[in-house]
Design a protein around this motif. Structure first.
Motif, PDB file in Angstrom:
ATOM      1  N   PRO A  24      54.533  20.970  60.048  1.00 36.88           N
ATOM      2  CA  PRO A  24      55.011  20.056  61.164  1.00 36.88           C
ATOM      3  C   PRO A  24      56.239  19.069  60.472  1.00 36.88           C
ATOM      4  CG  PRO A  24      52.458  19.573  61.129  1.00 36.88           C
ATOM      5  CD  PRO A  24      52.865  20.350  60.120  1.00 36.88           C
ATOM      6  N   SER A  25      57.207  19.061  61.263  1.00 41.15           N
ATOM      7  CA  SER A  25      58.525  18.373  60.715  1.00 41.15           C
ATOM      8  C   SER A  25      58.202  16.982  60.298  1.00 41.15           C
ATOM      9  CB  SER A  25      59.523  18.622  61.724  1.00 41.15           C
ATOM     10  OG  SER A  25      59.183  17.611  63.149  1.00 41.15           O
ATOM     11  N   ASP A  26      57.180  16.440  60.876  1.00 46.67           N
ATOM     12  CA  ASP A  26      56.915  14.703  60.392  1.00 46.67           C
ATOM     13  C   ASP A  26      55.800  14.713  59.542  1.00 46.67           C
ATOM     14  OD1 ASP A  26      55.192  15.643  62.467  1.00 46.67           O
ATOM     15  OD2 ASP A  26      55.307  13.432  63.404  1.00 46.67           O
ATOM     16  N   TYR A  27      55.319  15.916  59.156  1.00 42.50           N
ATOM     17  CA  TYR A  27      54.203  15.721  58.307  1.00 42.50           C
ATOM     18  C   TYR A  27      54.583  15.226  56.746  1.00 42.50           C
ATOM     19  CZ  TYR A  27      49.822  17.573  55.577  1.00 42.50           C
ATOM     20  OH  TYR A  27      48.825  17.539  55.005  1.00 42.50           O
ATOM     21  N   PRO A  28      53.987  14.079  56.225  1.00 41.24           N
ATOM     22  CA  PRO A  28      54.362  13.561  54.947  1.00 41.24           C
ATOM     23  C   PRO A  28      54.721  14.552  53.672  1.00 41.24           C
ATOM     24  CG  PRO A  28      51.950  13.219  55.313  1.00 41.24           C
ATOM     25  CD  PRO A  28      52.387  13.885  56.641  1.00 41.24           C
ATOM     26  N   ASP A  29      53.882  15.524  53.564  1.00 42.89           N
ATOM     27  CA  ASP A  29      53.992  16.425  52.462  1.00 42.89           C
ATOM     28  C   ASP A  29      54.727  17.703  52.969  1.00 42.89           C
ATOM     29  OD1 ASP A  29      53.819  17.730  50.252  1.00 42.89           O
ATOM     30  OD2 ASP A  29      51.633  17.837  50.054  1.00 42.89           O
TER      31      ASP A  29
ATOM     32  N   HIS B 241      41.531  22.327  47.823  1.00 45.93           N
ATOM     33  CA  HIS B 241      42.727  21.844  48.165  1.00 45.93           C
ATOM     34  C   HIS B 241      43.404  22.405  49.208  1.00 45.93           C
ATOM     35  CE1 HIS B 241      42.605  20.068  43.537  1.00 45.93           C
ATOM     36  NE2 HIS B 241      41.723  19.631  44.526  1.00 45.93           N
ATOM     37  N   GLU B 242      43.201  23.867  49.040  1.00 49.32           N
ATOM     38  CA  GLU B 242      44.134  24.386  50.478  1.00 49.32           C
ATOM     39  C   GLU B 242      43.317  24.268  51.613  1.00 49.32           C
ATOM     40  OE1 GLU B 242      45.113  28.834  51.755  1.00 49.32           O
ATOM     41  OE2 GLU B 242      44.843  28.686  49.532  1.00 49.32           O
ATOM     42  N   LEU B 243      42.089  24.206  51.629  1.00 54.71           N
ATOM     43  CA  LEU B 243      41.399  24.054  52.872  1.00 54.71           C
ATOM     44  C   LEU B 243      41.541  22.505  53.497  1.00 54.71           C
ATOM     45  CD1 LEU B 243      37.969  25.649  52.287  1.00 54.71           C
ATOM     46  CD2 LEU B 243      39.682  26.464  53.646  1.00 54.71           C
ATOM     47  N   ILE B 244      41.728  21.591  52.517  1.00 56.01           N
ATOM     48  CA  ILE B 244      41.901  19.993  53.009  1.00 56.01           C
ATOM     49  C   ILE B 244      43.124  19.958  53.454  1.00 56.01           C
ATOM     50  CG2 ILE B 244      42.523  17.761  51.857  1.00 56.01           C
ATOM     51  CD1 ILE B 244      40.522  18.489  49.631  1.00 56.01           C
ATOM     52  N   SER B 245      44.455  20.680  53.062  1.00 56.87           N
ATOM     53  CA  SER B 245      45.752  20.755  53.529  1.00 56.87           C
ATOM     54  C   SER B 245      45.740  21.503  54.808  1.00 56.87           C
ATOM     55  CB  SER B 245      46.567  21.363  52.412  1.00 56.87           C
ATOM     56  OG  SER B 245      46.938  20.542  51.211  1.00 56.87           O
ATOM     57  N   ARG B 246      45.007  22.316  55.008  1.00 56.78           N
ATOM     58  CA  ARG B 246      45.102  23.149  56.224  1.00 56.78           C
ATOM     59  C   ARG B 246      44.260  22.268  57.523  1.00 56.78           C
ATOM     60  NH1 ARG B 246      45.457  28.931  56.416  1.00 56.78           N
ATOM     61  NH2 ARG B 246      46.315  29.895  54.620  1.00 56.78           N
ATOM     62  N   VAL B 247      43.242  21.646  56.857  1.00 53.17           N
ATOM     63  CA  VAL B 247      42.546  20.935  57.863  1.00 53.17           C
ATOM     64  C   VAL B 247      43.463  19.581  58.294  1.00 53.17           C
ATOM     65  CG1 VAL B 247      40.767  19.101  58.377  1.00 53.17           C
ATOM     66  CG2 VAL B 247      40.192  21.404  57.193  1.00 53.17           C
ATOM     67  N   ARG B 248      44.121  19.258  57.316  1.00 54.62           N
ATOM     68  CA  ARG B 248      45.009  17.875  57.766  1.00 54.62           C
ATOM     69  C   ARG B 248      46.142  18.337  58.640  1.00 54.62           C
ATOM     70  NH1 ARG B 248      47.516  14.728  52.867  1.00 54.62           N
ATOM     71  NH2 ARG B 248      47.993  13.673  54.690  1.00 54.62           N
ATOM     72  N   ILE B 249      46.876  19.354  58.411  1.00 53.71           N
ATOM     73  CA  ILE B 249      47.832  20.059  59.156  1.00 53.71           C
ATOM     74  C   ILE B 249      47.397  20.229  60.637  1.00 53.71           C
ATOM     75  CG2 ILE B 249      49.326  21.857  59.641  1.00 53.71           C
ATOM     76  CD1 ILE B 249      49.746  22.102  56.623  1.00 53.71           C
ATOM     77  N   GLU B 250      46.240  21.089  60.797  1.00 53.93           N
ATOM     78  CA  GLU B 250      45.610  21.087  62.110  1.00 53.93           C
ATOM     79  C   GLU B 250      45.543  19.826  62.924  1.00 53.93           C
ATOM     80  OE1 GLU B 250      44.504  22.954  65.654  1.00 53.93           O
ATOM     81  OE2 GLU B 250      45.492  23.831  63.932  1.00 53.93           O
ATOM     82  N   LEU B 251      44.957  18.901  62.063  1.00 59.84           N
ATOM     83  CA  LEU B 251      44.688  17.603  62.766  1.00 59.84           C
ATOM     84  C   LEU B 251      45.889  16.735  63.197  1.00 59.84           C
ATOM     85  CD1 LEU B 251      41.901  16.078  60.547  1.00 59.84           C
ATOM     86  CD2 LEU B 251      41.602  16.732  62.991  1.00 59.84           C
TER      87      LEU B 251
END
Length: 256
Positions: free
Chosen positions: A136-141, A157-167
């Protein structure tokens, strides 16, 4: 007397002559009709014969040999002599599928990019999780899927990032996430959310206490001691492990 006989003979003669004339006329008329009919039939046959010949030729061409072949005694390959193609002959194979695609491409708008070409440009997880989701354009990372980040990224770590992006796409703003190997769950770090685990033992004051807490740095700095003692401010959401964890495979629709 002789006159009567002569009169009778003349009547007979006239009758015979009349009979001969009638029979002769009938025969002559019959012969004339037969001759005319034969002439018309012959003319008709002359006109129809070319049509019959053409039809016979077409029938011979369209006729399929339906005789039964005994495959046990048939010789293969079938040698046809003059019709056999030389092995040195160059034959161009026409790919009908490619022609269809070429015709379709002729009607595509300028700048069109096929899904296959897009898929080639999309980086794919080295751990079998499929293409990386769009950030997302406003995602911090913003560099989460960069080559530098991927060099040191582990599956967890990849799973964590995927979950965070979906949330994030669902409107849930996370600060981080933790993967619990014991329960195989991911705990997103969210403001005013605390995950705790009670100790099996009692504290010095004889009361139960929280032996583990997971929350944002701001909440921990302000309410750590209170949470440790089991005193929770009302605005905080408290989960006891493993409650509040997210199964990444189920949440993201991934195969294990």
């Amino acid at each position: 007397m002789f006159r009567d006989m002569f009169s009778g003979s003349r009547a007979i003669f006239i009758g015979v002559v009349f009979f001969v004339l009638v029979v002769g006329g009938s025969l002559l008329y019959s012969w004339q009709v037969h001759r005319t009919t034969d002439a018309e039939v012959a003319a008709t046959q002359r006109k129809v014969q070319p049509l019959k010949n053409n039809k016979a030729a077409r029938t011979a061409q369209d006729t399929v040999d339906t005789s039964t072949v005994d495959f046990e005694h048939a010789e293969t390959p079938l040698e046809t002599g003059d019709t056999q193609m030389s092995e040195d002959t160059d034959v161009s194979v026409v790919d009908e599928t490619s022609e269809v695609f070429d015709m379709a491409d002729a009607f595509l708008p300028d700048g069109f990019v096929s899904e296959e070409e897009i898929a080639k440009d999309v980086p794919v997880s080295p751990y079998g999780f499929g293409p990386f989701p769009e950030v997302p354009s406003d995602y911090p990372d913003q560099d989460v899927w960069s080559e530098t980040a991927l060099r040191s990224m582990e599956p967890d770590h990849e799973l964590i990032s995927r979950v965070r992006i979906e949330l994030w796409n669902q409107g849930v703003r996370t600060i981080g996430g933790v993967y619990d190997n014991g329960h195989r769950l991911i705990y997103p770090i969210i403001d005013d959310v605390v995950y705790i685990a009670w100790s099996d033992n009692l504290g010095i004051d004889g009361k139960p206490y929280v032996r583990r807490q997971l929350t944002t740095p701001a909440v921990s700095d302000q309410y750590y001691d209170d949470i440790q003692k089991g005193t929770f401010p009302p605005h905080l959401t408290i989960y006891e492990f493993p409650d509040g964890g997210i199964d990444p495979y189920e949440f993201l629709g991934l195969s294990r």
